[in-house]
Design a protein around this motif. Structure first.
Motif, PDB file in Angstrom:
ATOM      1  N   THR A 159       0.825  -1.208   0.000  1.00  0.00           N
ATOM      2  CA  THR A 159       0.000   0.000   0.000  1.00  0.00           C
ATOM      3  C   THR A 159       0.856   1.254   0.000  1.00  0.00           C
ATOM      4  O   THR A 159       0.580   2.220  -0.734  1.00  0.00           O
ATOM      5  N   GLU A 160       1.914   1.246   0.795  1.00  0.00           N
ATOM      6  CA  GLU A 160       2.785   2.416   0.850  1.00  0.00           C
ATOM      7  C   GLU A 160       3.499   2.647  -0.483  1.00  0.00           C
ATOM      8  O   GLU A 160       3.708   3.797  -0.889  1.00  0.00           O
ATOM      9  N   LEU A 161       3.883   1.583  -1.155  1.00  0.00           N
ATOM     10  CA  LEU A 161       4.525   1.735  -2.465  1.00  0.00           C
ATOM     11  C   LEU A 161       3.578   2.418  -3.448  1.00  0.00           C
ATOM     12  O   LEU A 161       3.977   3.327  -4.197  1.00  0.00           O
ATOM     13  N   TRP A 162       2.327   1.994  -3.450  1.00  0.00           N
ATOM     14  CA  TRP A 162       1.354   2.610  -4.348  1.00  0.00           C
ATOM     15  C   TRP A 162       1.078   4.063  -3.956  1.00  0.00           C
ATOM     16  O   TRP A 162       0.940   4.936  -4.830  1.00  0.00           O
ATOM     17  N   ARG A 163       1.001   4.339  -2.689  1.00  0.00           N
ATOM     18  CA  ARG A 163       0.677   5.696  -2.233  1.00  0.00           C
ATOM     19  C   ARG A 163       1.792   6.692  -2.537  1.00  0.00           C
ATOM     20  O   ARG A 163       1.556   7.905  -2.551  1.00  0.00           O
ATOM     21  N   ASN A 164       2.985   6.197  -2.758  1.00  0.00           N
ATOM     22  CA  ASN A 164       4.129   7.077  -2.964  1.00  0.00           C
ATOM     23  C   ASN A 164       4.741   6.971  -4.357  1.00  0.00           C
ATOM     24  O   ASN A 164       5.813   7.529  -4.611  1.00  0.00           O
ATOM     25  N   ILE A 165       4.072   6.270  -5.251  1.00  0.00           N
ATOM     26  CA  ILE A 165       4.636   6.074  -6.581  1.00  0.00           C
ATOM     27  C   ILE A 165       4.574   7.376  -7.387  1.00  0.00           C
ATOM     28  O   ILE A 165       3.665   8.197  -7.213  1.00  0.00           O
ATOM     29  N   HIS A 166       5.551   7.554  -8.241  1.00  0.00           N
ATOM     30  CA  HIS A 166       5.590   8.714  -9.129  1.00  0.00           C
ATOM     31  C   HIS A 166       5.641   8.225 -10.568  1.00  0.00           C
ATOM     32  O   HIS A 166       6.202   7.171 -10.866  1.00  0.00           O
ATOM     33  N   ILE A 167       5.075   9.018 -11.443  1.00  0.00           N
ATOM     34  CA  ILE A 167       4.916   8.591 -12.825  1.00  0.00           C
ATOM     35  C   ILE A 167       6.247   8.297 -13.499  1.00  0.00           C
ATOM     36  O   ILE A 167       6.351   7.401 -14.340  1.00  0.00           O
ATOM     37  N   ASP A 168       7.315   9.026 -13.101  1.00  0.00           N
ATOM     38  CA  ASP A 168       8.613   8.788 -13.740  1.00  0.00           C
ATOM     39  C   ASP A 168       9.287   7.517 -13.231  1.00  0.00           C
ATOM     40  O   ASP A 168      10.360   7.149 -13.706  1.00  0.00           O
ATOM     41  N   GLN A 169       8.648   6.822 -12.283  1.00  0.00           N
ATOM     42  CA  GLN A 169       9.114   5.498 -11.870  1.00  0.00           C
ATOM     43  C   GLN A 169       8.464   4.403 -12.719  1.00  0.00           C
ATOM     44  O   GLN A 169       8.833   3.235 -12.605  1.00  0.00           O
ATOM     45  N   VAL A 170       7.517   4.793 -13.557  1.00  0.00           N
ATOM     46  CA  VAL A 170       6.805   3.840 -14.410  1.00  0.00           C
ATOM     47  C   VAL A 170       7.172   4.039 -15.882  1.00  0.00           C
ATOM     48  O   VAL A 170       7.490   3.082 -16.581  1.00  0.00           O
ATOM     49  N   PHE A 171       7.125   5.267 -16.351  1.00  0.00           N
ATOM     50  CA  PHE A 171       7.546   5.533 -17.730  1.00  0.00           C
ATOM     51  C   PHE A 171       8.147   6.935 -17.818  1.00  0.00           C
ATOM     52  O   PHE A 171       7.896   7.803 -16.974  1.00  0.00           O
ATOM     53  N   ARG A 172       8.950   7.122 -18.846  1.00  0.00           N
ATOM     54  CA  ARG A 172       9.652   8.385 -19.024  1.00  0.00           C
ATOM     55  C   ARG A 172       8.703   9.449 -19.564  1.00  0.00           C
ATOM     56  O   ARG A 172       7.859   9.174 -20.415  1.00  0.00           O
ATOM     57  N   THR A 173       8.854  10.663 -19.053  1.00  0.00           N
ATOM     58  CA  THR A 173       7.987  11.764 -19.464  1.00  0.00           C
ATOM     59  C   THR A 173       8.773  12.933 -20.059  1.00  0.00           C
ATOM     60  O   THR A 173       8.193  13.984 -20.335  1.00  0.00           O
ATOM     61  N   ASP A 174      10.088  12.751 -20.259  1.00  0.00           N
ATOM     62  CA  ASP A 174      10.905  13.843 -20.796  1.00  0.00           C
ATOM     63  C   ASP A 174      10.665  14.013 -22.293  1.00  0.00           C
ATOM     64  O   ASP A 174      10.256  13.089 -22.999  1.00  0.00           O
TER      65      ASP A 174
ATOM     66  N   SER B 233      -7.233   7.199 -16.214  1.00  0.00           N
ATOM     67  CA  SER B 233      -7.294   6.389 -14.988  1.00  0.00           C
ATOM     68  C   SER B 233      -6.272   5.265 -14.981  1.00  0.00           C
ATOM     69  O   SER B 233      -5.902   4.762 -13.921  1.00  0.00           O
ATOM     70  N   TYR B 234      -5.798   4.857 -16.169  1.00  0.00           N
ATOM     71  CA  TYR B 234      -4.795   3.803 -16.258  1.00  0.00           C
ATOM     72  C   TYR B 234      -3.370   4.342 -16.147  1.00  0.00           C
ATOM     73  O   TYR B 234      -2.444   3.585 -15.853  1.00  0.00           O
ATOM     74  N   LEU B 235      -3.180   5.632 -16.393  1.00  0.00           N
ATOM     75  CA  LEU B 235      -1.842   6.212 -16.503  1.00  0.00           C
ATOM     76  C   LEU B 235      -1.467   7.136 -15.348  1.00  0.00           C
ATOM     77  O   LEU B 235      -0.324   7.598 -15.277  1.00  0.00           O
ATOM     78  N   LEU B 236      -2.404   7.408 -14.437  1.00  0.00           N
ATOM     79  CA  LEU B 236      -2.168   8.379 -13.366  1.00  0.00           C
ATOM     80  C   LEU B 236      -1.357   7.771 -12.214  1.00  0.00           C
ATOM     81  O   LEU B 236      -1.863   7.613 -11.100  1.00  0.00           O
ATOM     82  N   PHE B 237      -0.116   7.482 -12.473  1.00  0.00           N
ATOM     83  CA  PHE B 237       0.758   6.954 -11.425  1.00  0.00           C
ATOM     84  C   PHE B 237       1.317   8.124 -10.615  1.00  0.00           C
ATOM     85  O   PHE B 237       2.502   8.457 -10.689  1.00  0.00           O
ATOM     86  N   VAL B 238       0.442   8.772  -9.858  1.00  0.00           N
ATOM     87  CA  VAL B 238       0.840   9.909  -9.024  1.00  0.00           C
ATOM     88  C   VAL B 238       0.311   9.668  -7.607  1.00  0.00           C
ATOM     89  O   VAL B 238      -0.739   9.029  -7.423  1.00  0.00           O
ATOM     90  N   PRO B 239       1.020  10.149  -6.580  1.00  0.00           N
ATOM     91  CA  PRO B 239       0.653   9.834  -5.189  1.00  0.00           C
ATOM     92  C   PRO B 239      -0.772  10.214  -4.802  1.00  0.00           C
ATOM     93  O   PRO B 239      -1.456   9.430  -4.138  1.00  0.00           O
ATOM     94  N   SER B 240      -1.235  11.402  -5.195  1.00  0.00           N
ATOM     95  CA  SER B 240      -2.555  11.838  -4.748  1.00  0.00           C
ATOM     96  C   SER B 240      -3.659  10.920  -5.270  1.00  0.00           C
ATOM     97  O   SER B 240      -4.583  10.542  -4.525  1.00  0.00           O
ATOM     98  N   TYR B 241      -3.579  10.542  -6.517  1.00  0.00           N
ATOM     99  CA  TYR B 241      -4.578   9.665  -7.129  1.00  0.00           C
ATOM    100  C   TYR B 241      -4.498   8.255  -6.552  1.00  0.00           C
ATOM    101  O   TYR B 241      -5.515   7.680  -6.131  1.00  0.00           O
ATOM    102  N   CYS B 242      -3.299   7.690  -6.512  1.00  0.00           N
ATOM    103  CA  CYS B 242      -3.143   6.320  -6.010  1.00  0.00           C
ATOM    104  C   CYS B 242      -3.493   6.216  -4.533  1.00  0.00           C
ATOM    105  O   CYS B 242      -4.023   5.196  -4.075  1.00  0.00           O
ATOM    106  N   ALA B 243      -3.211   7.267  -3.761  1.00  0.00           N
ATOM    107  CA  ALA B 243      -3.585   7.259  -2.343  1.00  0.00           C
ATOM    108  C   ALA B 243      -5.102   7.226  -2.191  1.00  0.00           C
ATOM    109  O   ALA B 243      -5.637   6.531  -1.315  1.00  0.00           O
ATOM    110  N   ARG B 244      -5.801   7.964  -3.040  1.00  0.00           N
ATOM    111  CA  ARG B 244      -7.267   7.944  -2.980  1.00  0.00           C
ATOM    112  C   ARG B 244      -7.801   6.556  -3.314  1.00  0.00           C
ATOM    113  O   ARG B 244      -8.782   6.090  -2.715  1.00  0.00           O
ATOM    114  N   LEU B 245      -7.140   5.868  -4.240  1.00  0.00           N
ATOM    115  CA  LEU B 245      -7.603   4.522  -4.603  1.00  0.00           C
ATOM    116  C   LEU B 245      -7.307   3.509  -3.508  1.00  0.00           C
ATOM    117  O   LEU B 245      -8.132   2.630  -3.237  1.00  0.00           O
ATOM    118  N   THR B 246      -6.130   3.597  -2.878  1.00  0.00           N
ATOM    119  CA  THR B 246      -5.839   2.664  -1.786  1.00  0.00           C
ATOM    120  C   THR B 246      -6.806   2.892  -0.628  1.00  0.00           C
ATOM    121  O   THR B 246      -7.268   1.930   0.006  1.00  0.00           O
TER     122      THR B 246
END
Length: 379
Positions: free
Chosen positions: A62-77, A334-347
């Motif tokens: 749960t903590e991993l999901w609550r603190n995940i950032h999108i750049d830990q999943v795919f590159r955004t540069d 909803s499939y791509l929002l690997f950001v803490p605020s969104y994932c925390a709401r889902l957990t």
């Protein structure tokens, strides 16, 4: 555990509650057969590799999901997007005359490989299988060459292989590549090579998501979905021509979400049909009644994603904006929002949904354990 990209955070919240229930019941080892697909494959593998107690592992997940950032999943540069865009344009303009095509994905998920390497101890999965803490781990992915859904089975027990229409099982030592292949959302994430084959999201061609658990001799199945099970809304007139974002949303919902609910309905119909057959005749059939409990979001996750849309990096908003309006892109995002605020709401949603059904869930687990122990005693 089903698929759904960032929606997998909901499953972590449910698992956290389940771990607390099992511990309070004095049965932290209640779940020994774990199956997952797509984002569910990531969660399933993490739990199968757990070092500590079920409660500790669920809390950590749960903590991993609550603190995940999108750049830990795919590159955004911009450089990454530029390279991918250049490959795509080159392939289209040249009709592939420059050689093999290079554009088969929109997002570079190289960071995800490193992230999962850092947080899932794949060697410990084998230890837990050998110790009996876990009986089996099963992940599904889709072979792009044959359009076949492959379920990779990791177990030290002699489970039989199976082969059905467009789906087969393969005994395998689960690795990082199996997990990433299962989670490779089509079009967005690159195919993943395992051996000589290339694989994509396990939800593709996954016409029977409950099948792996059934083939692994489960008598009771607890399903954690990520789709809000609301009744269909009345049909409304189309206000505008569907955008690419709307079409992709419908496509991904169909591929990633619908299969689980449909298979649960199918199982319940079979159970009902079997209940109408006299016991003397039922024993002659290979079919058996399987208890099933389906946990799903009580809120529309797409609506939550819509509210969190601005949390996406500007580059991703630019990409999604080119496909359609914000209103059309809610499901897609909803499939791509690997950001803490969104994932925390889902957990949080997953945890509270499970807590609201605590009595029902604990009764289901208790009955399942009792039936399993009685069957073992008879054997």
């Amino acid at each position: 555990m089903s698929g759904g990209g960032a929606r997998g955070a909901y499953q972590a919240g449910v698992v956290k509650a389940l771990a607390e229930f099992c511990t309070d019941m004095g049965r932290p080892d209640a779940f020994t057969v774990i199956t997952g697909v797509s984002a569910g494959a990531i969660n399933a593998s993490f739990l199968a590799a757990r070092h500590e107690s079920f409660v500790w592992s669920a809390h950590k997940l749960t903590e991993l999901w609550r603190n995940i950032h999108i750049d830990q999943v795919f590159r955004t540069d911009l450089l990454s997007f530029g390279n991918i865009g250049w490959n795509l344009v080159t392939d289209i303009i040249s009709s592939g005359s420059f050689g093999s095509r290079r554009a088969n994905y929109l997002l570079d998920t190289t960071p995800l490989f490193q992230y999962l390497t850092d947080h899932i101890d794949f060697l410990n999965i084998r230890k837990n299988l050998e110790s009996g803490l876990v009986d089996a781990l099963a992940l599904s992915a889709t072979d792009y060459a044959t359009s076949t859904n492959i379920t990779f089975i990791n177990s030290v027990k002699p489970y039989g292989d199976w082969q059905r229409m467009r789906r087969i099982s393969v005994p395998s030592e689960i690795t990082l590549h199996h997990v990433c292949a299962s989670a490779a959302i089509p079009l967005f994430f690159a195919p993943v090579q395992i051996g000589e084959q290339y694989f994509g999201d396990g939800c593709l061609r996954n016409t029977a998501p409950l099948s792996p658990a059934i083939h692994l001799h489960a008598e009771s199945i607890l399903v954690i979905g990520v789709q809000h099970l609301a009744r269909p809304e009345p049909q409304v007139p189309v206000q505008h021509i569907p955008s690419i974002a709307r079409i992709l949303s419908v496509l991904l919902n169909s591929v990633l979400l619908d299969g689980v609910g449909i298979d649960v309905e199918r199982l319940r119909r079979i159970n009902h049909t079997l209940s109408l057959v006299p016991e003397s005749e039922r024993v002659k059939s290979p079919l058996r009644v399987l208890n099933c409990l389906h946990i799903a979001p009580t809120e529309d996750i797409s609506a939550i994603a819509y509210q969190e849309y601005e949390r996406l990096p500007r580059s991703i908003r630019y990409l999604v904006g080119g496909l359609g309006s914000k209103d059309d892109a809610g499901n897609l995002v909803s499939y791509l929002l690997f950001v803490p605020s969104y994932c925390a709401r889902l957990t949080d949603l997953g945890y509270h949904d499970a807590q609201a059904r605590r009595e029902e869930i604990t009764e289901f687990i208790r009955n399942a354990l009792t039936a399993t122990e009685m069957a073992a005693g008879v054997g």
